[in-house]
Design an enzyme around this catalytic site. Structure first.
Site, PDB file in Angstrom:
ATOM      1  N   ASN A 149       0.808  -1.232   0.000  1.00  0.00           N
ATOM      2  CA  ASN A 149       0.000   0.000   0.000  1.00  0.00           C
ATOM      3  C   ASN A 149       0.838   1.278   0.000  1.00  0.00           C
ATOM      4  OD1 ASN A 149       0.682  -0.634   2.710  1.00  0.00           O
ATOM      5  ND2 ASN A 149      -0.925   0.717   3.437  1.00  0.00           N
ATOM      6  N   GLY A 225       2.041  -6.070   7.181  1.00  0.00           N
ATOM      7  CA  GLY A 225       1.119  -6.668   6.209  1.00  0.00           C
ATOM      8  C   GLY A 225      -0.153  -7.108   6.898  1.00  0.00           C
ATOM      9  N   THR A 229      -1.252 -13.105   7.576  1.00  0.00           N
ATOM     10  CA  THR A 229       0.150 -13.379   7.240  1.00  0.00           C
ATOM     11  C   THR A 229       1.025 -13.242   8.484  1.00  0.00           C
ATOM     12  OG1 THR A 229      -0.324 -12.336   5.124  1.00  0.00           O
ATOM     13  CG2 THR A 229       1.966 -12.877   5.550  1.00  0.00           C
ATOM     14  N   GLU A 247       3.480  -5.461  12.266  1.00  0.00           N
ATOM     15  CA  GLU A 247       2.558  -4.329  12.081  1.00  0.00           C
ATOM     16  C   GLU A 247       1.461  -4.820  11.157  1.00  0.00           C
ATOM     17  OE1 GLU A 247       2.860  -1.631  13.762  1.00  0.00           O
ATOM     18  OE2 GLU A 247       4.889  -1.929  14.510  1.00  0.00           O
ATOM     19  N   CYS A 281      -3.253   1.708   6.215  1.00  0.00           N
ATOM     20  CA  CYS A 281      -3.663   0.963   7.419  1.00  0.00           C
ATOM     21  C   CYS A 281      -4.237   1.898   8.474  1.00  0.00           C
ATOM     22  CB  CYS A 281      -2.465   0.208   7.977  1.00  0.00           C
ATOM     23  SG  CYS A 281      -1.055   1.288   8.258  1.00  0.00           S
ATOM     24  N   GLU A 460       7.275   0.285  16.182  1.00  0.00           N
ATOM     25  CA  GLU A 460       8.317   0.823  15.311  1.00  0.00           C
ATOM     26  C   GLU A 460       8.447   2.308  15.633  1.00  0.00           C
ATOM     27  OE1 GLU A 460       6.979  -0.190  11.335  1.00  0.00           O
ATOM     28  OE2 GLU A 460       8.023  -2.107  11.464  1.00  0.00           O
TER      29      GLU A 460
HETATM   30  P1  NAD Z   1       0.067  -9.402   2.962  1.00  0.00           P
HETATM   31  O1  NAD Z   1       0.093  -9.902   4.367  1.00  0.00           O
HETATM   32  O2  NAD Z   1      -0.691 -10.162   1.957  1.00  0.00           O
HETATM   33  O3  NAD Z   1       1.544  -9.267   2.376  1.00  0.00           O
HETATM   34  C1  NAD Z   1       2.550  -8.524   3.044  1.00  0.00           C
HETATM   35  C2  NAD Z   1       3.912  -9.094   2.684  1.00  0.00           C
HETATM   36  O4  NAD Z   1       4.004 -10.408   3.231  1.00  0.00           O
HETATM   37  C3  NAD Z   1       4.133  -9.237   1.180  1.00  0.00           C
HETATM   38  O5  NAD Z   1       5.470  -8.912   0.885  1.00  0.00           O
HETATM   39  C4  NAD Z   1       3.863 -10.712   0.948  1.00  0.00           C
HETATM   40  O6  NAD Z   1       4.507 -11.239  -0.174  1.00  0.00           O
HETATM   41  C5  NAD Z   1       4.416 -11.319   2.221  1.00  0.00           C
HETATM   42  N1  NAD Z   1       3.911 -12.660   2.543  1.00  0.00           N
HETATM   43  C6  NAD Z   1       2.771 -13.247   2.140  1.00  0.00           C
HETATM   44  N2  NAD Z   1       2.681 -14.497   2.641  1.00  0.00           N
HETATM   45  C7  NAD Z   1       3.780 -14.690   3.404  1.00  0.00           C
HETATM   46  C8  NAD Z   1       4.248 -15.765   4.203  1.00  0.00           C
HETATM   47  N3  NAD Z   1       3.587 -16.909   4.313  1.00  0.00           N
HETATM   48  N4  NAD Z   1       5.410 -15.605   4.879  1.00  0.00           N
HETATM   49  C9  NAD Z   1       6.101 -14.456   4.802  1.00  0.00           C
HETATM   50  N5  NAD Z   1       5.718 -13.406   4.039  1.00  0.00           N
HETATM   51  C10 NAD Z   1       4.560 -13.516   3.361  1.00  0.00           C
HETATM   52  O7  NAD Z   1      -0.446  -7.904   3.077  1.00  0.00           O
HETATM   53  P2  NAD Z   1      -0.747  -6.899   1.870  1.00  0.00           P
HETATM   54  O8  NAD Z   1      -2.018  -7.322   1.236  1.00  0.00           O
HETATM   55  O9  NAD Z   1       0.477  -6.719   1.077  1.00  0.00           O
HETATM   56  O10 NAD Z   1      -0.966  -5.541   2.665  1.00  0.00           O
HETATM   57  C11 NAD Z   1      -2.177  -5.125   3.180  1.00  0.00           C
HETATM   58  C12 NAD Z   1      -2.246  -5.359   4.680  1.00  0.00           C
HETATM   59  O11 NAD Z   1      -1.156  -4.712   5.327  1.00  0.00           O
HETATM   60  C13 NAD Z   1      -3.487  -4.790   5.306  1.00  0.00           C
HETATM   61  O12 NAD Z   1      -4.002  -5.710   6.233  1.00  0.00           O
HETATM   62  C14 NAD Z   1      -2.982  -3.558   6.030  1.00  0.00           C
HETATM   63  O13 NAD Z   1      -3.761  -3.145   7.124  1.00  0.00           O
HETATM   64  C15 NAD Z   1      -1.642  -3.994   6.461  1.00  0.00           C
HETATM   65  N6  NAD Z   1      -0.773  -2.861   6.734  1.00  0.00           N
HETATM   66  C16 NAD Z   1      -0.450  -2.604   8.039  1.00  0.00           C
HETATM   67  C17 NAD Z   1       0.349  -1.509   8.343  1.00  0.00           C
HETATM   68  C18 NAD Z   1       0.752  -1.209   9.757  1.00  0.00           C
HETATM   69  O14 NAD Z   1       1.659  -0.408   9.947  1.00  0.00           O
HETATM   70  N7  NAD Z   1       0.131  -1.802  10.756  1.00  0.00           N
HETATM   71  C19 NAD Z   1       0.816  -0.684   7.311  1.00  0.00           C
HETATM   72  C20 NAD Z   1       0.441  -0.978   5.993  1.00  0.00           C
HETATM   73  C21 NAD Z   1      -0.339  -2.069   5.720  1.00  0.00           C
END
Ligand code: NAD
Length: 479
Positions: A149, A225, A229, A247, A281, A460
């Site tokens: 994002n 993420g 995950t 996070e 997020c 963080e």
């Molecule tokens: P995601 O969890 O699908 O992917 C995040 C990262 O994890 C990607 O690089 C992905 O390839 C990797 N990944 C996927 N499966 C994995 C596994 N089994 N092991 C290790 N890595 C793996 O998330 P997304 O769709 O990319 O992002 C959206 C999400 O991120 C939303 O839920 C959002 O709220 C969250 N987010 C949180 C923050 C925060 O600071 N709390 C900030 C931005 C986004």
């Protein structure tokens, strides 16, 4: 454009010899190829990082800082190119990437390159007996995994403190938005970052992310993420006793009391609802409005939202660009359907948009406002992560706190009131890692950043992140 991994200071093809397509969401055309890396590439990256750690971890901090500051200058000098690349990859408006994403990536490196110069540790004197001091040492190879994002913004938010505190890094950007990470590798080479200090491995979560989570020689992982995950990474990494910072997702409340500064609350709520297509997020997706101003606020918000333009990310007039990917676009539309099945009334938006011209085939969704939903329904409990908000009236502070705190998440909350006592009271009672009073997304990089409940583990930001990437050792000297 064929992207490449960045391992041991050089570009490298994935060992599988395979690539997969990267699509521009504003047109749905394939415009680059992403390395389909796997655990072999992660192994090579870890080996390079371990070797580099021998010198990077003992390099005088000022020297490390100077190298990272060269990277800052290069990011600044390439602002336009990086912003355009971010927009093409993610679908966000170019103006937004220029104003927020890329300046913040530069600020992340600047902040940590200079903060590391000021990191200190404690001493504990035992009168006439001994003196203890805490030695703070870099851990080794850090794994950094980031989402799509805010691609370069969040990628650097992890890498910068890890490197500044003397670790070497194996990093994986989201496979949905990998291009600016690739461009960053070019800048690292230009900045003279020693080989192996930062390694970037592209590929899918199950192949590359999982290999980082499970790697026995990566003792520390910083992940941003989705909550699912994060749980999977914990499941793998916790029994290996890895240090974890997670996070995760959010479903943030935005609470508007009748004594708020109405115009300020209104204009900021537009931003907290729909900036970056609602794909931040920290966006406030559940808007709670005190009943006495509910109709007035609702009408003003709907009127303003109807004026927002959505379309070509290159067009400065558009406040919203494209949704990042086809699966995510379908997920958001399915939640708009669900909201209607749950009895919600759509006040504006609710549909996909097909702009005329070059973006006719792109993934665009109108900014959407929904009311008449119970706070307990799925639409109000689950993260949608798109340009969709719900409105709910409330009568008392107690009632709004109950609704605001009802989800499994607890990342950020916004409160609008001019009553100082209420502001403090409500802020303290919210289950949330971050509370903004009469503002939103006002960020000081020194403050602790993170969520409670299913929104994450750890903090963080500021010295917290430098401490996370270091191990404390107590040394006791008998006098
Ligand atoms: P995601 O969890 O699908 O992917 C995040 C990262 O994890 C990607 O690089 C992905 O390839 C990797 N990944 C996927 N499966 C994995 C596994 N089994 N092991 C290790 N890595 C793996 O998330 P997304 O769709 O990319 O992002 C959206 C999400 O991120 C939303 O839920 C959002 O709220 C969250 N987010 C949180 C923050 C925060 O600071 N709390 C900030 C931005 C986004």
């Amino acid at each position: 454009m064929k992207l490449l991994n960045y391992i041991n200071g050089r570009f490298a093809e994935p060992q599988s010899g395979k690539w997969f397509d990267n699509t521009d969401p504003a047109t749905q055309t394939v415009y680059s190829q992403i390395p389909d890396s796997d655990s072999r590439d992660v192994d090579a990256a870890v080996a390079a990082a371990e070797e580099a750690f021998k010198t990077w971890s003992v390099m005088p901090v000022k020297k490390r800082s100077d190298i990272l500051l060269r990277l800052v200058s290069l990011i600044d000098a390439n602002l336009d190119q990086l912003a355009e690349a971010e927009s093409l990859d993610n679908g966000k408006p170019v103006w937004l990437a220029k104003q927020v994403d890329i300046p913040r990536a530069s600020a992340n490196f600047h902040f940590y390159a200079t903060a590391a110069l000021h990191l200190n540790s404690e001493t504990h004197a035992m009168e006439n007996t001994a003196i203890n001091y805490t030695l703070r040492q870099p851990i080794g190879v850090a794994g950094c995994i980031s989402p799509w994002n805010l691609p370069l913004y969040l990628f650097t938010w992890k890498i910068a403190p890890a490197l500044a505190s003397g670790n070497c890094v194996v990093a994986k950007p989201s496979e949905i938005t990998p291009v600016t990470a690739h461009l960053l590798s070019e800048l690292c080479i230009k900045a003279g970052l020693p080989a192996g200090v930062l390694n970037i491995v592209h590929g899918t979560g199950p192949n590359v992310g999982a290999a980082i989570a499970a790697h026995p020689r990566i003792p520390v992982i910083s992940f941003t993420g989705g909550t699912k995950t994060g749980a999977e990474i914990s499941r793998v990494a916790a029994p290996m006793f890895k240090k974890l910072s997670l996070e995760l997702g959010g479903k943030n409340p935005n609470i508007i009391f009748e004594d708020c500064d109405f115009e300020h609350a209104l204009s900021t709520t537009i931003k907290s609802s729909f900036s970056n297509q609602g794909e931040i997020c920290l966006c406030g997706s559940r808007i709670f409005i005190e009943r006495s101003i509910y109709d007035k606020f609702k009408e003003a918000l709907v009127a303003k939202t109807k004026q927002l333009k959505t379309g070509d990310p290159k067009d400065k007039e558009n406040f919203l660009g494209a949704i990042v990917s086809k699966p995510h676009y379908e997920k958001i539309l399915s939640y708009i359907d669900l909201a209607q099945q749950e009895g919600g009334t759509i006040l504006c938006g609710g549909k996909a948009i097909h702009p005329q011209g070059r973006c006719a085939n792109g993934l665009f969704i109108e900014p959407t406002i929904i009311e008449n939903l119970p706070y307990t329904c799925r639409t109000n409990q689950e993260e949608i992560f798109g340009p969709v908000v719900t409105l709910t009236p409330f009568d008392t502070e107690e009632e709004v706190l109950k609704m605001a705190n009802s989800t499994s998440y607890g990342l950020a909350a916004t409160v609008w009131t001019t009553n100082l006592s209420r502001a403090h009271r409500v802020a303290a009672a919210l289950h949330s890692g971050i509370v903004w009073i009469n503002c939103w997304l006002l960020r000081d990089l020194r403050t602790p950043f993170g969520g409670v409940k299913h929104s994450g583990v750890g903090r963080e930001g500021g010295f917290e992140a430098l401490k996370f990437f270091t191990e404390e050792k107590n040394i006791c000297i008998k006098l």
